[in-house]
Structures are given as structure tokens and as C-alpha cells.
Design a protein around this motif. Sequence first.
Motif, PDB file in Angstrom:
ATOM      1  N   LEU A 195      91.236  -9.738 -45.220  1.00 62.09           N
ATOM      2  CA  LEU A 195      90.687  -9.994 -43.897  1.00 62.09           C
ATOM      3  C   LEU A 195      89.161  -9.934 -43.916  1.00 62.09           C
ATOM      4  CD1 LEU A 195      91.074 -10.496 -40.880  1.00 62.09           C
ATOM      5  CD2 LEU A 195      91.259  -8.008 -40.572  1.00 62.09           C
ATOM      6  N   GLY A 196      88.600  -8.932 -44.615  1.00 63.98           N
ATOM      7  CA  GLY A 196      87.148  -8.825 -44.694  1.00 63.98           C
ATOM      8  C   GLY A 196      86.517 -10.036 -45.361  1.00 63.98           C
ATOM      9  N   ILE A 197      87.144 -10.514 -46.445  1.00 62.25           N
ATOM     10  CA  ILE A 197      86.612 -11.704 -47.127  1.00 62.25           C
ATOM     11  C   ILE A 197      86.699 -12.923 -46.226  1.00 62.25           C
ATOM     12  CG2 ILE A 197      87.006 -13.267 -49.058  1.00 62.25           C
ATOM     13  CD1 ILE A 197      87.936 -10.844 -50.680  1.00 62.25           C
ATOM     14  N   ALA A 198      87.804 -13.068 -45.501  1.00 63.26           N
ATOM     15  CA  ALA A 198      87.960 -14.225 -44.614  1.00 63.26           C
ATOM     16  C   ALA A 198      86.906 -14.221 -43.506  1.00 63.26           C
ATOM     17  CB  ALA A 198      89.372 -14.230 -44.013  1.00 63.26           C
ATOM     18  N   VAL A 199      86.687 -13.069 -42.884  1.00 58.95           N
ATOM     19  CA  VAL A 199      85.678 -12.984 -41.825  1.00 58.95           C
ATOM     20  C   VAL A 199      84.284 -13.289 -42.381  1.00 58.95           C
ATOM     21  CG1 VAL A 199      84.553 -11.422 -40.196  1.00 58.95           C
ATOM     22  CG2 VAL A 199      87.043 -11.380 -40.446  1.00 58.95           C
ATOM     23  N   THR A 200      83.984 -12.778 -43.582  1.00 57.63           N
ATOM     24  CA  THR A 200      82.686 -13.029 -44.194  1.00 57.63           C
ATOM     25  C   THR A 200      82.473 -14.514 -44.454  1.00 57.63           C
ATOM     26  OG1 THR A 200      82.744 -10.853 -45.252  1.00 57.63           O
ATOM     27  CG2 THR A 200      81.202 -12.469 -46.143  1.00 57.63           C
ATOM     28  N   VAL A 201      83.486 -15.192 -44.991  1.00 57.96           N
ATOM     29  CA  VAL A 201      83.383 -16.625 -45.272  1.00 57.96           C
ATOM     30  C   VAL A 201      83.184 -17.417 -43.989  1.00 57.96           C
ATOM     31  CG1 VAL A 201      84.634 -18.620 -46.163  1.00 57.96           C
ATOM     32  CG2 VAL A 201      84.668 -16.459 -47.421  1.00 57.96           C
ATOM     33  N   VAL A 202      83.883 -17.045 -42.925  1.00 51.51           N
ATOM     34  CA  VAL A 202      83.720 -17.751 -41.648  1.00 51.51           C
ATOM     35  C   VAL A 202      82.284 -17.626 -41.138  1.00 51.51           C
ATOM     36  CG1 VAL A 202      84.397 -17.730 -39.217  1.00 51.51           C
ATOM     37  CG2 VAL A 202      86.152 -17.589 -40.996  1.00 51.51           C
ATOM     38  N   PHE A 203      81.724 -16.434 -41.217  1.00 48.72           N
ATOM     39  CA  PHE A 203      80.343 -16.250 -40.769  1.00 48.72           C
ATOM     40  C   PHE A 203      79.375 -17.053 -41.638  1.00 48.72           C
ATOM     41  CE2 PHE A 203      81.653 -13.004 -37.888  1.00 48.72           C
ATOM     42  CZ  PHE A 203      80.587 -12.787 -37.027  1.00 48.72           C
ATOM     43  N   TRP A 204      79.647 -17.120 -42.945  1.00 48.52           N
ATOM     44  CA  TRP A 204      78.772 -17.907 -43.821  1.00 48.52           C
ATOM     45  C   TRP A 204      78.842 -19.392 -43.469  1.00 48.52           C
ATOM     46  CZ3 TRP A 204      79.918 -15.481 -49.289  1.00 48.52           C
ATOM     47  CH2 TRP A 204      79.389 -14.173 -49.309  1.00 48.52           C
ATOM     48  N   TRP A 205      80.036 -19.870 -43.152  1.00 51.15           N
ATOM     49  CA  TRP A 205      80.171 -21.271 -42.762  1.00 51.15           C
ATOM     50  C   TRP A 205      79.413 -21.542 -41.456  1.00 51.15           C
ATOM     51  CZ3 TRP A 205      82.557 -23.564 -38.468  1.00 51.15           C
ATOM     52  CH2 TRP A 205      82.679 -24.953 -38.536  1.00 51.15           C
ATOM     53  N   LEU A 206      79.558 -20.647 -40.501  1.00 52.09           N
ATOM     54  CA  LEU A 206      78.808 -20.798 -39.250  1.00 52.09           C
ATOM     55  C   LEU A 206      77.304 -20.707 -39.500  1.00 52.09           C
ATOM     56  CD1 LEU A 206      80.982 -18.633 -36.799  1.00 52.09           C
ATOM     57  CD2 LEU A 206      80.806 -21.122 -36.896  1.00 52.09           C
ATOM     58  N   GLY A 207      76.915 -19.821 -40.423  1.00 51.52           N
ATOM     59  CA  GLY A 207      75.500 -19.689 -40.730  1.00 51.52           C
ATOM     60  C   GLY A 207      74.913 -20.962 -41.306  1.00 51.52           C
ATOM     61  N   GLY A 208      75.657 -21.643 -42.188  1.00 46.10           N
ATOM     62  CA  GLY A 208      75.172 -22.905 -42.736  1.00 46.10           C
ATOM     63  C   GLY A 208      75.033 -23.963 -41.662  1.00 46.10           C
ATOM     64  N   TYR A 209      75.965 -24.000 -40.729  1.00 44.99           N
ATOM     65  CA  TYR A 209      75.880 -24.977 -39.639  1.00 44.99           C
ATOM     66  C   TYR A 209      74.697 -24.677 -38.717  1.00 44.99           C
ATOM     67  CZ  TYR A 209      77.131 -27.530 -35.404  1.00 44.99           C
ATOM     68  OH  TYR A 209      77.095 -28.343 -34.306  1.00 44.99           O
ATOM     69  N   ILE A 210      74.516 -23.409 -38.357  1.00 41.52           N
ATOM     70  CA  ILE A 210      73.422 -23.038 -37.460  1.00 41.52           C
ATOM     71  C   ILE A 210      72.072 -23.262 -38.134  1.00 41.52           C
ATOM     72  CG2 ILE A 210      72.347 -21.094 -36.249  1.00 41.52           C
ATOM     73  CD1 ILE A 210      75.141 -19.941 -35.833  1.00 41.52           C
TER      74      ILE A 210
END
Length: 428
Positions: free
Chosen positions: A185-200
Motif C-alpha cells: 500500500l505504501g509503495i502504491a500511494v508513493t507511485v501515485v503521488f509521483w505520477w501526479l507530481g510529474g503531471y503537475i
Amino acid sequence: MSKSELAFVRHEILPEQTPPITDAGIVKWLRDNLFPGPINTILTLVAIYFLFKLLSGAMPWFWNGVWTASSLSECREILNGATGGCFSVLTERWNQLLFGFKYPSEAYWRPTLAFVLLLVSIAPVLFSMLPRKLLILTVLYPFVAFWLIWGGTILTPLMILLGFVAGYVAFRRVEAKGFGTAALLGIAVTVVFWWLGGYISSAAPNVVALTPVPSRDMGGFMLNMILGTVCVSLSLPFGVLLALGRQSNMPIIKWMCVIFIEFIRGVPLITLLFVANVVLAYFLPPGTSFDLILRVIIMITMFASAYIAEVVRGGLAALPSGQYEAANSLGLDYAQSMRLIILPQALKISIPGIVNVAVGLFKDTTLVSVISMFDLVGMIRGPILASTEWNGIYWELWGFAVVLFFIVCYSISQYSQWLEHQLQRDHR
């Protein structure tokens, strides 16, 4: 009985006498350390003779050195046949030796500030007497340093930091339901934030932005420091995990770690660097851009992790079985026993081996010059010696490289000795 036959008894203490000159001061030190016997005396005299010959030949070369010439031919004209070094190459090309020949000169303050912040951020880790609250500087430093050196918008490292924080929070929330579930779960949440970070970051590239500098423009001793710092920092935790995995009771985990460690330790580092530079691109989709420095960091970290894993495994094997039994008797689970009892003792035993790997790894960063990366050695062998102004000058440039690497490696060695002394509480 006469008075002459009575024993004399002194009622006061005699004043202290000064020791003989041969048993005190510099004379005693010389006798104990340099001239304790005939053989050692001969060895000392021979060593003094060779030191005298070395210094008598080297001192004029340093003393008559030229610092103001613009080329090797001009240095020779100034020396006019006399013995002397042409140190002008250092004053003329210092920026290339430290930062490479493509890094923008107006941005030299950024890696310089990152280096200063590195010393500040690692201090709470290296010296336990400092307040623990300063560890927040250690946590924030990688993201600040990335932004300073590579530039771009600050949103990119900020979102990466938020991804780690969100992943850690998610892990702690569901840790009671199982370590594996919490980790996923921690890895999944981290990856989601990284994906959002690249978009932002792509949507707002000018928010608190510095001039971007591509990785191909990194060079000089700065590149060696980046590779050494990042790879040493990453290889230690990965090495500990590999060591624990090799001792695991789960066959799949154990044999995966064994195969990885034995394969990496059986392959030269230069081969892995060639894989990172050439072969890895064939396994990526067409048009995929995979940063070369990131590829090199991955390979060097893998290489160092395998060696650190064996060092830590030796420390774990050196602990008596009673330590594991004591952890079990206290009702600690595997993670708690490793974190609180086993690993602190094993890492203490492993300090010399870990430092040896770290020093060797930092020196091995010069191998990136063979894959056309212009680190300090690459700059000397490439652009500087290839120029017409300084073609034929060697001792001054290589001596400068020796001094820089010696300062870093000697500092690491001295800190490890100090740390070992601080941790020897049972011998005080």
C-alpha cells in the motif's frame, strides 16, 4: 643498645625527582618509536634518507611553480630551464576540473551550496550528540540538492517528497494488518503521488524554477561527489536487506538474494557500467529516455550493495545465538528484534568492512570516464590534455586529483576510527 644500632625512620616524604633525560620528553619518544633497537635504528635511518631525497627533489618543483601562465609553452619560457611545476593549468581550468566544461558558469553557486548543505545535513547522522530534531535537515537534503544541481521547478522534488511522506503514512496506518500488505500500500500511494507530481510539474514548469541543467552537462569532481554520495547512501540499506534476505527461512527470498549477490560480485564494475551505457537501452521501448546518470547510479548501487551485504552477513554471523534467543524471550517479532537488538550490534562489528567498501566505491566512480562521462579523470584525460595549450602536462593535474580523492577518503577513514572508538563502551 646504642643509638647507632637503631633503624632510621623518615617522617616526611622525599620531594619528587625529575626523571633522567633519557626517560622523558622528546628523547624518550625517539628511543621508543624511532630507535628502539639496532634493526629499527637502521630502518629509521634508511627511511630518513629516502624522505630527504624525495623532499630535496620535490620542493624546488613546488617552490618554483608557475601559477600565472596561459599555456604549457609559456610556463616553460618563464621557468627558462629551471625545475618547477606548471600549476597554471589549475588556475586556468579549475572550473572544468570541479564542475565539468558544460555546466553553466553562472550556476556554479548551486552545486557549491549543495555541497555545503551536504556537510550540514549529514552531521546529525554522523554525530549522535547533536539534537535529533536536526534529522529533518537530513531528510530534506536529497530533494533540495536535486533541485539545486539539476534545476527546474521546485514542484518536482516537492511532489517526490510528498509521495514518500504519503507512502509512509499509509504504511503506518495498516502496518498492524500485515507488513507485506502495508508495504504494498505504501509503495502504491508513493507511485501515485509521483505520477501526479510529474503531471503537475509539466503543467507549471516556471513555479520557483532554476535554469534546468541536463545530466549530460554534469562533470568534474562534482560528478564523482554525486555518484559517491548517492550510491553509498543507497547501497547501505539495500546491502542490509540483501544480508537479511540471504539469511531468510523463505527459500525463494533466500535464493533470489544469493543469486543476486554472487552474480554481482562475480562481474567487474566496468562491465556493469557498459551495460548501463549501451546494453540497457536495448531493453527499453523505442524513444524512451533513461537518464545516463540514473543508469550509472543504479549499477554502482547494485555493485556496492552486494559487497556490503556480505560484510553485514559477516557481522550477523559473528553474533552469538544468545542474542537471537534473548530477542525471542522478550516477545519481539522479527522486525523489532532486528531493529532493536541484532542489527545495531552487527553493524557495529561491520563498520571497518563497510568503510572499506565505501572508500573503494568512491574511488571506483572514476571508472565512469570509460563510458564517456567527464568526471574528474575524464576531464583530465579528455578536454584538458587534448587542448593545444596544455597537451603534455601530467603531474600537476593528476596530483590535484590525488589530493581531492585523498581528502575525501582519508576523512571517511578517520571518521570510522572515531566512530569505532565511540561505540566501544564495553571496553571503557
